[in-house]
Scaffold this active site. Structure first.
Site, mmCIF file in Angstrom:
data_model
loop_
_atom_site.group_PDB
_atom_site.id
_atom_site.type_symbol
_atom_site.label_atom_id
_atom_site.label_comp_id
_atom_site.label_asym_id
_atom_site.label_seq_id
_atom_site.Cartn_x
_atom_site.Cartn_y
_atom_site.Cartn_z
ATOM 1 N N GLU A 115 -25.284 40.012 27.410
ATOM 2 C CA GLU A 115 -26.197 39.257 27.497
ATOM 3 C C GLU A 115 -27.250 40.172 28.609
ATOM 4 O OE1 GLU A 115 -26.695 36.173 30.687
ATOM 5 O OE2 GLU A 115 -28.169 34.983 29.919
ATOM 6 N N LYS A 125 -31.700 31.376 23.888
ATOM 7 C CA LYS A 125 -30.625 30.731 24.732
ATOM 8 C C LYS A 125 -30.636 29.109 25.204
ATOM 9 C CE LYS A 125 -28.374 31.387 29.670
ATOM 10 N NZ LYS A 125 -28.925 32.571 30.109
ATOM 11 N N CYS A 135 -24.335 33.129 27.020
ATOM 12 C CA CYS A 135 -24.143 32.886 28.681
ATOM 13 C C CYS A 135 -23.382 31.392 28.776
ATOM 14 C CB CYS A 135 -25.356 33.482 29.815
ATOM 15 S SG CYS A 135 -24.400 33.395 31.126
#
Lengths: 373, 373
Positions: free
Chosen positions: B120, B185, B222
């Site tokens: 990430e 994300k 994530c």
């Protein structure tokens, strides 16, 4: 060694790893360490005499709160073989099962268990075949009242009000002895020998949560553990503990077993209790699922290994892979909201977006979102 | 030992357990055994010289099919420390990162990697603070084209078309060198020091799946790994591999790490690639999240441990907890549909029911389904 000869992962690790390394392995595999419960001597003796395993573990304490006292309770998970052969007369099989469970529940009561859950379809061997399913309602009510214990009793239900159809059901009996309600298996396997879809249909009771004196509980029966949405809806309805009474065999799912219920505890900020049958059951008629295996009379080896997982990712050791057993776990339900406040998966869940995406996705003409060069 | 001094779970088990027991422990912990890939000597040498770990594993072969050839591909997972201090000039930090990644990608190319994914926000140290985020698009395109490799490059994106706002994004570059697209994300943590919600908003691109020459892939960035619905929607859109570039620390999530991506692989009949940063990053300004800890300049220890999980529940060993590393995994994408056909979670998922239940549950006046005595 997919059968009975290998007792448990934990016993193997404890035997071979030096202490500092064992602690590190446990931290990564099991999260925050649980501690052994000091169970009454007479309970230990009764378990020995009854030839079943007794384990007791307490999860690490939740943080002290100013506005709520701790909510410490004890759950009991029961895994057991079917005591008699499936060839014995049905009434004798059931009576032997009742006797076995009664003895284990007595020990659970000595250990201060508040909520107990038996394995899936505990009141008979797993295959329905042509045997009439038996509801053990009276038995459960008697036990619940006697021990002031909430009893979760997964059975096969004969639905007299709807054409005598069958359901895979769990009855929840309050510690007062009254039936609090029931819940039904929402997802039915269509996997190899587990041809349960020919016996009963997908549950039609949604995702009820039962508010007991000891906390809010739900029951996700067996194959429902593979479906994250099933756990989620129980959690959205407020479940603090989700029980997962199961019946699953080594060659099929043993590497899934430590993962799924524990992931559900993490993802939903709740406790989960994974309960599996133990042993091998042999049936009068042979069967095959057309997968190339010869016709056979058993499902394979039910590997026990029942355990409890906590919302902080920690878990108890499992019961053995080869013995009847009672796992007692002490937990503080305050941990659920504390983890919810720390991790915020409900706040960050974006459920509205998913409700819309899923509603689109089920349309027959759904066009998956694919990006091509 | 939550820091760098403990190298990995697998190394500890291999060192201490006798072989038959090691095999049994691995069967339960890791499922079907993977085998070591025979990687080219020059790759091994280059990794040694570059001082990063190189591991190669192949999953057990999928069943042979009459109508489809095997779809064997290799994925590469990269975990790395930030080579320079966060106090160094930004351009130097970025250049050092590029150099490091370029060296690792060279080795990946020698190992026949078809799709590579970095950690990430790889192109800088994790905290945005006042540094301008840098898009490494040209760099990625160059690498992709040079090595005919699909590159997944998780970056911080400066969105010039929408008021210069930031996104936490992954760019997918085709093996032709062209940008195939990007994904953002979907879930932003609001957890302790991870105050990312003050830097960027929840992704607005849905759940795109990228059809590459080597299979259909998606990127769950994530914190999205804690949300089973996020994995599910990528899978419903057809993802065969879901990458999960992450940045997470030991004291927070290490006991979740082996669980979540693996559960997603099982639940969604796909491969998942869990990638974590490694090491400790120290920042110029101290910070606190008001949780009682003293103000500090680091997040804690990023524990690496990147791994790949397969739809049959098996997984590779992890990369180490304390070194830069490249994990090469060979997998047969045919396994996804085979597991889908065996376990049928999509067919038994009852998504229509859940779409309706979720749509109800998000209403402000939702009344949870609770049964009371």
């Amino acid at each position: 060694m997919a059968g009975a000869e290998w007792e448990s992962l934990e016993q193997c690790l404890e035997k071979h790893l030096p202490l500092p390394e064992l602690q590190e392995v446990k931290r990564i595999l099991y999260g925050k360490e649980t501690r052994l419960l000091d169970l009454p001597r007479r309970a230990v003796e009764a378990a020995n005499q009854g030839d079943f395993e007794l384990q007791g573990h307490a999860f690490a304490a939740a943080a002290a709160e100013q506005m709520r006292p701790p909510r410490l309770i004890r759950v009991g998970l029961v895994q057991n073989k079917t005591p008699l052969s499936t060839k014995a007369p049905v009434a004798e099989q059931v009576s032997a099962l009742h006797k076995r469970i009664e003895a284990i529940v007595e020990v659970a009561a000595m250990c201060g268990v508040n909520i107990i859950c038996f394995q899936e379809a505990w009141s008979k061997s797993l295959v329905v075949l042509s045997l009439p399913p038996l509801i053990s309602k009276c038995f459960d009510e008697k036990l619940a009242k006697k021990h002031s214990m909430v009893v979760i009793s997964p059975i096969l239900e004969r639905d007299h009000s709807h054409g005598d159809v069958l359901w895979n059901t769990a009855v929840v009996v309050s510690d007062s002895g009254a039936v609090l309600g029931k819940t039904r298996k929402n997802h039915i396997p269509r996997v190899g020998d587990f041809n349960e879809s020919t016996y009963y249909m997908e549950g039609n009771l949604g995702h009820p949560v039962f508010e007991t004196h000891f906390g809010k509980i739900a029951v996700n029966i067996c194959y429902g553990r593979h479906h994250p949405l099933n756990w989620l809806m129980y959690s959205i309805n407020g479940a603090e503990i989700i029980f997962n009474p199961s019946a699953t065999i080594g060659s099929l799912s043993e590497s899934f077993w430590p993962i799924e219920a524990r992931n559900a505890a993490i993802a939903n900020h709740c406790f989960t209790c994974a309960i599996n049958r133990v042993g091998q059951e042999c049936f009068p008629n042979e069967f095959t699922s057309g997968d190339g295996e010869k016709a056979h009379k058993d499902f394979g080896y039910f590997y026990g290994s029942s355990y409890v997982a906590a919302p902080d990712g920690s878990r108890t050791p499992g019961l053995s892979r080869n013995r009847d057993g009672l796992l007692v776990a002490e937990l503080d339900l305050n941990l659920c909201r504390q983890m919810n406040d720390l991790w915020s998966f409900k706040m960050t869940g974006r459920y509205k977006m998913y409700a819309e995406e899923l509603a689109e996705a089920v349309k027959p003409d759904y066009n998956p979102h694919i990006v091509r060069e």
